[in-house]
Scaffold this active site. Structure first.
Site, PDB file in Angstrom:
ATOM      1  N   SER A 166       0.856  -1.176   0.000  1.00  0.00           N
ATOM      2  CA  SER A 166       0.000   0.000   0.000  1.00  0.00           C
ATOM      3  C   SER A 166       0.894   1.229   0.000  1.00  0.00           C
ATOM      4  CB  SER A 166      -0.913  -0.018   1.230  1.00  0.00           C
ATOM      5  OG  SER A 166      -1.846   1.030   1.142  1.00  0.00           O
ATOM      6  N   GLU A 167       0.606   2.172  -0.905  1.00  0.00           N
ATOM      7  CA  GLU A 167       1.552   3.258  -1.193  1.00  0.00           C
ATOM      8  C   GLU A 167       1.866   4.135   0.021  1.00  0.00           C
ATOM      9  OE1 GLU A 167      -0.467   5.487  -4.227  1.00  0.00           O
ATOM     10  OE2 GLU A 167      -1.849   6.401  -2.821  1.00  0.00           O
ATOM     11  N   ASN A 168       0.947   4.162   1.002  1.00  0.00           N
ATOM     12  CA  ASN A 168       1.184   5.007   2.177  1.00  0.00           C
ATOM     13  C   ASN A 168       2.250   4.422   3.109  1.00  0.00           C
ATOM     14  OD1 ASN A 168      -0.905   3.061   2.510  1.00  0.00           O
ATOM     15  ND2 ASN A 168      -1.404   3.950   4.491  1.00  0.00           N
ATOM     16  N   GLY A 169       2.785   3.228   2.774  1.00  0.00           N
ATOM     17  CA  GLY A 169       3.949   2.755   3.512  1.00  0.00           C
ATOM     18  C   GLY A 169       3.778   1.453   4.248  1.00  0.00           C
ATOM     19  N   SER A 176       8.532   3.908   0.009  1.00  0.00           N
ATOM     20  CA  SER A 176       7.398   3.245  -0.621  1.00  0.00           C
ATOM     21  C   SER A 176       7.434   3.442  -2.140  1.00  0.00           C
ATOM     22  CB  SER A 176       6.094   3.809  -0.052  1.00  0.00           C
ATOM     23  OG  SER A 176       4.984   3.137  -0.595  1.00  0.00           O
TER      24      SER A 176
END
Lengths: 229, 190
Positions: free
Chosen positions: B16-19, B58
């Protein structure tokens, strides 16, 4: 003798943010937003701010309060028009606020470059799109890439989970997001945390943001504050 | 949403791109952790062996080619693999978020979308008219009626949903569409 960076209140920590400052504001969704520092900024006179943050605020609280007060001249973000960013949308449609949207990874890397002394970099992200308009593009190793420049702030306003009194930081879960990289990219980094401990309590190998990047630490007054839920 | 349909026997790690790597199912009521979100800002869980990291790392994973597959929606996709999915000038700008990074960084870009717009207009077009997310980035298009791959020479129709004719797919597709010699019926689960 170690330096003590702890401030007595959010209000004291942000007291000298000047008009026209570029603020790097951490947070993604409801996680990692320096809520108490934002409350203090709403009571502070600084205006004409440029805010760099992942999205343009949700609902009525947090960043939305500063927007409503007309303190923000420009938002630089990757995702402005979530349906709950209605305060921003209203101002934008009335022409009262500027917007620059960037690909999220390019935004993160531009901030990283600012903190790391990188003058510019080429990335494949956004080639052939509006994100590359007006920017130099070239082909390197057979791949089209676009030149991107650093995105520094005057002040980083961020949230961490824990700090020691010297400003070593740890983050929790996905509340890290933009906070660690923003900490590196402004000459003044102000950190809101949930807990402040003595130096040495955070094991050196567990420090996420080393103290060199941090100037001020404050324990959030209301730890349950969530502007985005 | 896709993660809800991955069969249990598949060994898939969700980024997930938020980390976060190793996103698990949604939490039970009362177990939500406000510091554990996915990129849609929903509370999630972390699987054993998962990890957290900041936004710069990320997207280093994304741009650096470390992600095997990304699955996105589309407003328009062209026969050459151009994708538009973030803005309709004058009507709707959402924001590109991490999509522009994902489409150039992931090894394979899969679109899942309705074959036509709500007004019935083709979304698989000769050339995109909306602002692009990426140029020549799409590998696979999965719609409610067809499975199409993007080949160097153009689009290739490989599977059709049960009860849908080849002609219907051709009529609803503006971009030139070649038909695979081994054209099959799409396998659809309940």
């Amino acid at each position: 003798m170690t330096s003590d960076k702890v401030y007595p209140s959010s209000k004291a920590a942000i007291a000298d943010i000047p008009d026209g400052a570029t603020i790097l504001l951490g947070g993604f969704g409801g996680a990692g937003i320096p809520e108490n520092l934002l409350v203090a900024m709403a009571d502070h006179p600084a205006r004409e701010l440029t805010v760099v943050t992942n999205h343009a605020g949700f609902g009525e609280r947090g960043l939305a309060v500063l927007l409503r007060q007309g303190k923000v001249r420009k938002i630089i973000c990757s995702y402005a028009f979530h349906r709950s960013a209605f305060v921003f949308r209203e101002l934008y449609l009335e022409g009262k606020i500027e917007l620059e949207q960037l690909p999220q990874g390019t935004m993160a890397e531009r901030i990283r470059a600012a903190g790391a002394g990188i003058s510019a970099f080429y990335t494949p992200t956004g080639v052939g799109t509006q994100a590359a308009e007006g920017k130099e593009t070239r082909t390197i190793n057979g791949r089209d890439v676009v030149l991107e420049h650093p995105l520094p702030g005057d002040v980083a306003v961020i949230k961490a989970h824990r700090a020691d009194r010297m400003g070593n930081l740890t983050y929790r879960g996905t509340a890290a997001n933009f906070n660690p990289v923003m900490a590196t990219a402004a000459p003044l980094t102000i950190v809101e945390v949930e807990e402040i401990v003595a130096p040495g309590v955070i094991a050196p190998e567990s420090v996420h943001t080393p103290s060199i990047y941090v100037q001020r630490v404050v324990r959030g007054e209301d730890l349950d504050l969530r502007s985005e839920t | 949403m896709v993660s809800n349909y991955i069969p249990e026997e598949y060994d898939v790690t969700i980024h997930s791109e938020n980390g976060v790597l190793g996103v698990g199912p949604f939490p039970y009521e009362g177990d939500e952790d406000p510091d554990l979100l996915n990129a849609s800002k929903e509370t999630v869980t972390l699987l054993q062996g998962g990890s957290y990291f900041d936004s710069a790392m990320s997207f280093s994973m994304v741009r650096g080619g470390h992600i095997d597959v990304t699955i996105l929606g589309a407003m328009e996709v062209a026969g050459n693999g151009d994708l538009a999915n973030w803005a309709i000038p004058g009507r709707m700008i959402s924001g590109m978020g991490g999509a522009m990074d994902l489409v150039v960084g992931a090894q394979k870009v899969i679109l899942t979308m309705e074959h036509v717009s709500k007004r019935g207009a083709p979304k698989i077009v000769k050339a995109c008219t909306l602002p692009l997310t990426g140029k020549g980035v799409v590998d696979v298009i999965i719609t409610d009626i067809a499975f199409i791959t993007v080949e160097p020479e153009g689009l290739m129709l490989r599977e059709i949903a049960p009860g849908v004719s080849k002609n219907e797919v051709m009529e609803k597709t503006e971009a030139p569409l070649q038909v695979a010699s081994d054209l099959r019926e799409m396998f659809v689960t309940a």
